[in-house]
Design an enzyme around this catalytic site. Structure first.
Site, mmCIF file in Angstrom:
data_model
loop_
_atom_site.group_PDB
_atom_site.id
_atom_site.type_symbol
_atom_site.label_atom_id
_atom_site.label_comp_id
_atom_site.label_asym_id
_atom_site.label_seq_id
_atom_site.Cartn_x
_atom_site.Cartn_y
_atom_site.Cartn_z
ATOM 1 N N HIS A 59 -68.227 -16.469 55.681
ATOM 2 C CA HIS A 59 -69.258 -16.677 56.704
ATOM 3 C C HIS A 59 -68.536 -17.416 57.829
ATOM 4 O O HIS A 59 -68.732 -18.621 58.035
ATOM 5 C CB HIS A 59 -70.397 -17.495 56.106
ATOM 6 N N ARG B 289 -74.680 -8.976 58.716
ATOM 7 C CA ARG B 289 -74.821 -9.763 57.484
ATOM 8 C C ARG B 289 -75.187 -8.794 56.384
ATOM 9 O O ARG B 289 -76.092 -7.967 56.537
ATOM 10 C CB ARG B 289 -75.916 -10.819 57.632
ATOM 11 N N ARG C 43 -81.285 -19.327 60.961
ATOM 12 C CA ARG C 43 -80.330 -19.922 61.903
ATOM 13 C C ARG C 43 -79.350 -18.904 62.464
ATOM 14 O O ARG C 43 -79.184 -18.759 63.669
ATOM 15 C CB ARG C 43 -79.513 -21.025 61.203
ATOM 16 N N THR C 44 -78.655 -18.198 61.561
ATOM 17 C CA THR C 44 -77.542 -17.355 62.000
ATOM 18 C C THR C 44 -78.038 -16.250 62.924
ATOM 19 O O THR C 44 -77.490 -16.011 63.994
ATOM 20 C CB THR C 44 -76.817 -16.764 60.769
ATOM 21 N N LYS D 221 -84.724 4.694 53.738
ATOM 22 C CA LYS D 221 -84.881 6.128 53.398
ATOM 23 C C LYS D 221 -83.603 6.682 52.803
ATOM 24 O O LYS D 221 -83.451 7.896 52.643
ATOM 25 C CB LYS D 221 -85.232 6.922 54.661
HETATM 26 C C1 NCD Z 1 -75.923 -19.851 54.439
HETATM 27 C C2 NCD Z 1 -75.730 -18.375 54.116
HETATM 28 O O1 NCD Z 1 -76.585 -17.536 54.379
HETATM 29 O O2 NCD Z 1 -74.685 -18.093 53.570
HETATM 30 N N1 NCD Z 1 -76.854 -20.158 55.419
HETATM 31 C C3 NCD Z 1 -76.532 -20.029 56.737
HETATM 32 O O3 NCD Z 1 -76.046 -19.018 57.194
HETATM 33 N N2 NCD Z 1 -76.767 -21.102 57.512
HETATM 34 C C4 NCD Z 1 -76.061 -20.689 53.249
HETATM 35 C C5 NCD Z 1 -77.233 -20.492 52.345
HETATM 36 O O4 NCD Z 1 -77.979 -19.520 52.427
HETATM 37 O O5 NCD Z 1 -77.407 -21.357 51.491
#
Ligand code: NCD
Length: 327
Positions: A144, A116, A66-67, A94
């Site tokens: 997040h 991320r 999703r993100t 590497k």
């Molecule tokens: C979350 C995350 O990666 O922190 N998912 C997301 O970004 N929609 C929550 C999760 O992984 O459970």
């Protein structure tokens, strides 16, 4: 309906690292800006030239559906060029460090880094090492911010506001950056947050957070207006926080049976990915109270707003810098 405050605030942050340090008005400003961007998705040509000629790099060191795709689409809709960076296909495998990787990408002329990372604080570190804007797309257990922003955006749309609202966040709070960012956003906006889960999945400093805590879902279920079900972060768990998955589901799963005891208009949320049958039954996830797919849809407008605002702040910073050196 929430009042629009877009004109009241001047957004000055060229990075979005978390929601903990933002003021209520700043969070509302992002939500109001997102409302404007939601309209673009209804047009036949779903593009605005806001970031034309700019480059966004998606640096994802952890998996994401999703993100990542939401940030890519948001950047595309704002007419930016997007570079997709993946850890396994890069020189990180590497031995290149995070800062060297970011600096090398910056040398190509990027404007915004979306990052991320499994380590809490990684986006902050990058923001101190490069000039480009940095947006946190999830760092370790820390924050997040865009997930929480799309969550509160959804709540504001569905419930009309936050005053007097009781929001339960259920499950693996200890390992959840989604929970942490939601706690900051919801408490600043005026909602009451109730963390619900077994003691083994509560963060150690929970008494310092602006929340109520319940170790029983059934004890508070009937009070809740909104319930946000978290995934158990199995990949982050050390040891066994509960005797069995079946027992966890029995005490903390959102089942059809529990929905019968909840308020009839309880708003059911989940950040995804869902483990069907574990934290939530399929009938509930796909049922009439669920706004899970609306959350995903709203993520696009929220991320467009964030990319737009951080870029505007960077332009403003450059302008002020030029003025200072001229004068
Ligand atoms: C979350 C995350 O990666 O922190 N998912 C997301 O970004 N929609 C929550 C999760 O992984 O459970």
């Amino acid at each position: 309906m929430a009042r629009r405050r877009t004109d009241k605030f001047r957004w000055r942050h060229k990075h979005l690292l978390g929601l903990r340090d933002l003021r209520r008005g700043e969070i509302e400003h992002i939500l109001d800006t997102a409302e404007g961007f939601e309209e673009i998705s209804t047009r036949s040509i779903k593009k605005a030239p806001v970031l034309r000629g700019k480059v966004v790099v998606n640096m994802f060191f952890e998996d994401s559906t999703r993100t990542r795709n939401s940030f890519t689409l948001a950047a595309n809709r704002l007419s930016a060029d997007v570079i997709e960076f993946t850890k396994t296909a890069s020189s990180v495998s590497k031995g290149e460090t995070l800062i060297d990787t970011a600096r090398n990408l910056e040398a190509m002329g990027i404007d915004i880094v979306v990052i991320r990372h499994g380590a809490g604080g990684a986006p902050k570190l990058v923001s101190r090492s490069i000039n480009a804007c940095v947006v946190n797309a999830g760092d370790g257990f820390n924050e997040h911010p865009t997930q929480a922003l799309l969550d509160v955006y959804t709540i504001r749309k569905v419930c009309g506001g936050f005053e007097g609202l009781k929001v339960g966040i259920v499950g693996d709070i200890a390992h959840s950056r989604v929970a942490r960012s939601n706690i900051w956003a919801l408490s600043k906006l005026g909602a009451q947050v109730i963390l619900i889960g077994p003691p083994t999945l509560m963060p150690s400093c929970v008494e310092q957070l602006p929340v109520r805590v319940s170790y029983s879902l059934d004890a508070v279920l009937e009070e809740l207006d909104v319930i946000n079900m978290l995934r158990i972060q199995f990949e982050r768990l050390g040891g066994n926080p509960f005797p069995s998955v079946r027992e966890y589901s029995h005490f903390f799963g959102l089942t059809v049976d529990r929905m019968k005891r909840a308020k009839p208009d309880l708003v059911v949320m989940h950040p995804g990915p869902i483990n069907r049958g574990l934290e939530i039954e399929s009938e509930v996830a796909d049922g009439p109270n669920s706004v899970i797919l609306q959350q995903v849809a709203h993520g696009l407008a929220v991320r467009m707003a964030v990319l737009f605002l951080v870029h505007q702040a960077a332009i403003e910073e450059q302008r002020e810098h030029r003025q200072k050196h001229r004068g």
